[in-house]
Motif scaffolding. Structure first.
Motif, PDB file in Angstrom:
ATOM      1  N   THR A   6       1.367  10.784  -1.028  1.00 21.36           N
ATOM      2  CA  THR A   6       1.797  10.351   0.311  1.00 21.36           C
ATOM      3  C   THR A   6       0.812  10.825   1.382  1.00 21.36           C
ATOM      4  OG1 THR A   6       3.191  12.328   0.444  1.00 21.36           O
ATOM      5  CG2 THR A   6       4.236  10.318  -0.331  1.00 21.36           C
ATOM      6  N   THR A   7       0.446  12.097   1.328  1.00 19.04           N
ATOM      7  CA  THR A   7      -0.480  12.635   2.334  1.00 19.04           C
ATOM      8  C   THR A   7      -1.901  12.154   2.101  1.00 19.04           C
ATOM      9  OG1 THR A   7      -0.613  14.643   0.971  1.00 19.04           O
ATOM     10  CG2 THR A   7       0.912  14.671   2.843  1.00 19.04           C
ATOM     11  N   ILE A  58       4.595   3.672   6.126  1.00 18.33           N
ATOM     12  CA  ILE A  58       5.336   3.451   4.880  1.00 18.33           C
ATOM     13  C   ILE A  58       4.906   4.444   3.805  1.00 18.33           C
ATOM     14  CG2 ILE A  58       5.632   1.814   2.970  1.00 18.33           C
ATOM     15  CD1 ILE A  58       5.526  -0.431   5.147  1.00 18.33           C
ATOM     16  N   ALA A  59       3.596   4.631   3.664  1.00 17.57           N
ATOM     17  CA  ALA A  59       3.092   5.553   2.645  1.00 17.57           C
ATOM     18  C   ALA A  59       3.618   6.965   2.869  1.00 17.57           C
ATOM     19  CB  ALA A  59       1.564   5.555   2.647  1.00 17.57           C
ATOM     20  N   MET A  60       3.712   7.369   4.125  1.00 26.35           N
ATOM     21  CA  MET A  60       4.167   8.726   4.438  1.00 26.35           C
ATOM     22  C   MET A  60       5.686   8.885   4.377  1.00 26.35           C
ATOM     23  SD  MET A  60       2.105  11.278   5.139  1.00 26.35           S
ATOM     24  CE  MET A  60       2.827  12.302   6.418  1.00 26.35           C
ATOM     25  N   ASN A  61       6.437   7.795   4.549  1.00 28.39           N
ATOM     26  CA  ASN A  61       7.889   7.902   4.720  1.00 28.39           C
ATOM     27  C   ASN A  61       8.717   7.432   3.528  1.00 28.39           C
ATOM     28  OD1 ASN A  61       8.996   8.350   7.893  1.00 28.39           O
ATOM     29  ND2 ASN A  61       6.816   7.896   7.680  1.00 28.39           N
ATOM     30  N   PRO A  71       6.981  13.925   2.207  1.00 30.70           N
ATOM     31  CA  PRO A  71       6.329  15.243   2.294  1.00 30.70           C
ATOM     32  C   PRO A  71       6.842  16.124   3.434  1.00 30.70           C
ATOM     33  CG  PRO A  71       4.920  13.602   3.311  1.00 30.70           C
ATOM     34  CD  PRO A  71       6.114  12.853   2.759  1.00 30.70           C
ATOM     35  N   LYS A  72       7.603  15.576   4.399  1.00 31.66           N
ATOM     36  CA  LYS A  72       7.966  16.361   5.585  1.00 31.66           C
ATOM     37  C   LYS A  72       9.432  16.782   5.622  1.00 31.66           C
ATOM     38  CE  LYS A  72       4.442  14.587   8.777  1.00 31.66           C
ATOM     39  NZ  LYS A  72       4.198  13.974  10.092  1.00 31.66           N
ATOM     40  N   GLY A  73      10.236  16.285   4.690  1.00 34.09           N
ATOM     41  CA  GLY A  73      11.652  16.629   4.724  1.00 34.09           C
ATOM     42  C   GLY A  73      12.378  16.030   5.921  1.00 34.09           C
ATOM     43  N   LEU A  74      11.966  14.827   6.339  1.00 36.88           N
ATOM     44  CA  LEU A  74      12.623  14.161   7.463  1.00 36.88           C
ATOM     45  C   LEU A  74      14.044  13.762   7.080  1.00 36.88           C
ATOM     46  CD1 LEU A  74       9.703  11.834   8.649  1.00 36.88           C
ATOM     47  CD2 LEU A  74      10.325  14.098   9.512  1.00 36.88           C
ATOM     48  N   LYS A  75      14.892  13.609   8.113  1.00 40.77           N
ATOM     49  CA  LYS A  75      16.305  13.345   7.860  1.00 40.77           C
ATOM     50  C   LYS A  75      16.803  12.186   8.708  1.00 40.77           C
ATOM     51  CE  LYS A  75      20.782  15.756   7.705  1.00 40.77           C
ATOM     52  NZ  LYS A  75      21.475  17.051   7.937  1.00 40.77           N
ATOM     53  N   GLY A  76      17.663  11.337   8.113  1.00 37.53           N
ATOM     54  CA  GLY A  76      18.316  10.257   8.848  1.00 37.53           C
ATOM     55  C   GLY A  76      17.338   9.323   9.531  1.00 37.53           C
ATOM     56  N   GLU A  77      17.616   9.022  10.798  1.00 39.63           N
ATOM     57  CA  GLU A  77      16.799   8.072  11.529  1.00 39.63           C
ATOM     58  C   GLU A  77      15.466   8.650  11.990  1.00 39.63           C
ATOM     59  OE1 GLU A  77      19.025   6.160  14.595  1.00 39.63           O
ATOM     60  OE2 GLU A  77      20.385   5.173  13.183  1.00 39.63           O
ATOM     61  N   MET A 133       0.814  -1.223   0.000  1.00 37.66           N
ATOM     62  CA  MET A 133       0.000   0.000   0.000  1.00 37.66           C
ATOM     63  C   MET A 133       0.843   1.268   0.000  1.00 37.66           C
ATOM     64  SD  MET A 133      -3.414  -0.691   2.237  1.00 37.66           S
ATOM     65  CE  MET A 133      -2.655  -1.247   3.754  1.00 37.66           C
ATOM     66  N   HIS A 134       2.148   1.154  -0.288  1.00 41.42           N
ATOM     67  CA  HIS A 134       2.991   2.340  -0.218  1.00 41.42           C
ATOM     68  C   HIS A 134       2.548   3.421  -1.201  1.00 41.42           C
ATOM     69  CE1 HIS A 134       4.907   0.149  -3.550  1.00 41.42           C
ATOM     70  NE2 HIS A 134       5.435   1.297  -3.935  1.00 41.42           N
ATOM     71  N   ASP A 135       1.963   3.025  -2.320  1.00 42.04           N
ATOM     72  CA  ASP A 135       1.520   4.002  -3.324  1.00 42.04           C
ATOM     73  C   ASP A 135      -0.007   4.064  -3.454  1.00 42.04           C
ATOM     74  OD1 ASP A 135       3.862   5.196  -4.155  1.00 42.04           O
ATOM     75  OD2 ASP A 135       4.275   3.741  -5.733  1.00 42.04           O
ATOM     76  N   ILE A 136      -0.716   3.631  -2.408  1.00 41.65           N
ATOM     77  CA  ILE A 136      -2.172   3.604  -2.489  1.00 41.65           C
ATOM     78  C   ILE A 136      -2.741   5.001  -2.751  1.00 41.65           C
ATOM     79  CG2 ILE A 136      -2.455   3.888   0.015  1.00 41.65           C
ATOM     80  CD1 ILE A 136      -4.689   1.817  -2.351  1.00 41.65           C
ATOM     81  N   GLY A 137      -2.020   6.024  -2.316  1.00 44.69           N
ATOM     82  CA  GLY A 137      -2.488   7.394  -2.530  1.00 44.69           C
ATOM     83  C   GLY A 137      -2.511   7.808  -3.992  1.00 44.69           C
TER      84      GLY A 137
END
Length: 358
Positions: free
Chosen positions: A249-250, A270-273, A284-290, A218-222
């Protein structure tokens, strides 16, 4: 030593009498034989412990004052045996000594009898404590049975819920396939390769492996919310179109965020990350590393590798060599370096899955 009341008679309880005076034992046995108990006696504490080791008794009548090993020592030893923690011990004493009786209670005894015995008192006390012991055993057995039933029922319900989740995921995957057969094949390969990468990760449990396997399709269900004109465009997307594409993603998060079920929750993560990047330049959030969830980091690697090795509307399939070179080149920027190390160490297995539907 034991006194059998007769082979043809039903023996309800096993009673052990411990006293160093034979006459006391004979008196007690003569009184107790009315109740059809299975009677056993011992003339010393050591002999009593030997009998207890090889037999099970439902009550122990225990003299306090005995040579070598007194009743206190016997009681203390017996109460350390798991099978005897609830077996009633009734002390036998020649006089009413409050301190001595209190010591017996503190060691685990439930009652005491004064010598010489009175038949009605002896029979009543023994009968009462046996009935209490039997009731306690029955209650414990009932509770264990009830706990087992509750555990089984809970597992059955959870299994049904999990199967329901899997069925929903299967239907959603079919929905994705209805949009594009290419995408449908892609999600199946992603599930297999994500499971494999998760399995080789030393910090992930078997539950994590299963969650990723069932959730990653479902990673691309959006993308079901993305217009076909963008989703199936053969040319490079314009900046405006790419912004629309990023919303898959959102959009998926809006579908999945309300669930309390672990697989659906994993799918949401998974869908969001899975489009976040190790260096923080993803979306979508610009998360970094761990800060990027490990599930998302795993699916990110697999999603890109599978996309590179297969034809898309906008590109030809890359060779395996070129695809691997891309993965290495973007280690530490797009991809988690430690996960890429695992991926490359087992690259033959991933390649086999990636090319399995060609």
């Amino acid at each position: 030593m034991s006194f059998n009341m007769g082979e043809d008679m039903h023996l309800n309880y096993n009673v052990l009498i411990v006293d160093d005076v034979v006459e006391n034992i004979q008196i007690a046995m003569n009184m107790l034989r009315e109740e059809n108990y299975n009677l056993t006696f011992a003339l010393s504490g050591e002999e009593a412990l030997a009998l207890i080791k090889d037999n099970h008794f439902d009550i122990i009548l225990l003299d306090i004052m005995m040579p070598h090993m007194d009743g206190y020592a016997v009681c203390e030893t017996v109460k350390k045996i798991e099978a005897y923690k609830d077996v009633p011990i009734v002390f036998l004493t020649a006089k009413t000594d409050i301190d001595a009786i209190t010591k017996g209670f503190n060691l685990g005894a439930v009652d005491y009898l004064i010598k010489p015995f009175h038949a009605e008192e002896l029979l009543s006390r023994v009968r009462t404590h046996l009935e209490l012991y039997r009731a306690k055993c029955m209650l414990e057995e009932h509770n264990l049975s009830l706990k087992a039933k509750v555990k089984y029922e809970r597992k059955r319900v959870l299994d049904e819920v999990e199967e329901g989740q899997k069925e929903i995921i299967y239907m959603l995957t079919e929905l994705i396939e209805s949009c594009s057969q290419e995408t449908g094949e892609h999600v199946k390969r992603v599930a297999q390769m994500s499971k494999l990468l998760a399995k080789y990760h030393p910090a992930l449990s078997d539950d994590d492996v299963q969650n990723i396997f069932y959730a990653s399709p479902m990673h691309d269900i959006g993308k079901v919310t993305i217009p076909d004109a963008i989703l199936k465009k053969r040319d490079t997307l314009t900046p405006e179109e790419f912004e629309v594409m990023k919303t898959h993603t959102t959009a998926a998060h809006k579908f999945l965020k309300g669930s309390r079920r672990k697989i659906i929750q994993a799918a949401d993560v998974i869908a969001m990350n899975h489009h976040e990047k190790w260096d923080g330049t993803g979306y979508p959030k610009g998360l970094k590393g761990e800060a990027i969830h490990i599930y998302g980091r795993i699916v990110s690697i697999i999603d890109v590798f599978d996309a590179l090795t297969h034809e898309r509307y906008y590109k030809e399939a890359w060779t395996v060599e070129d695809s691997l070179a891309y993965m290495k080149e973007h280690t530490g920027t797009h991809f988690d370096p430690s996960l890429i190390d695992i991926f490359l160490e087992h690259q033959d297995e991933f390649i086999e899955i990636a090319l399995s539907s060609d």
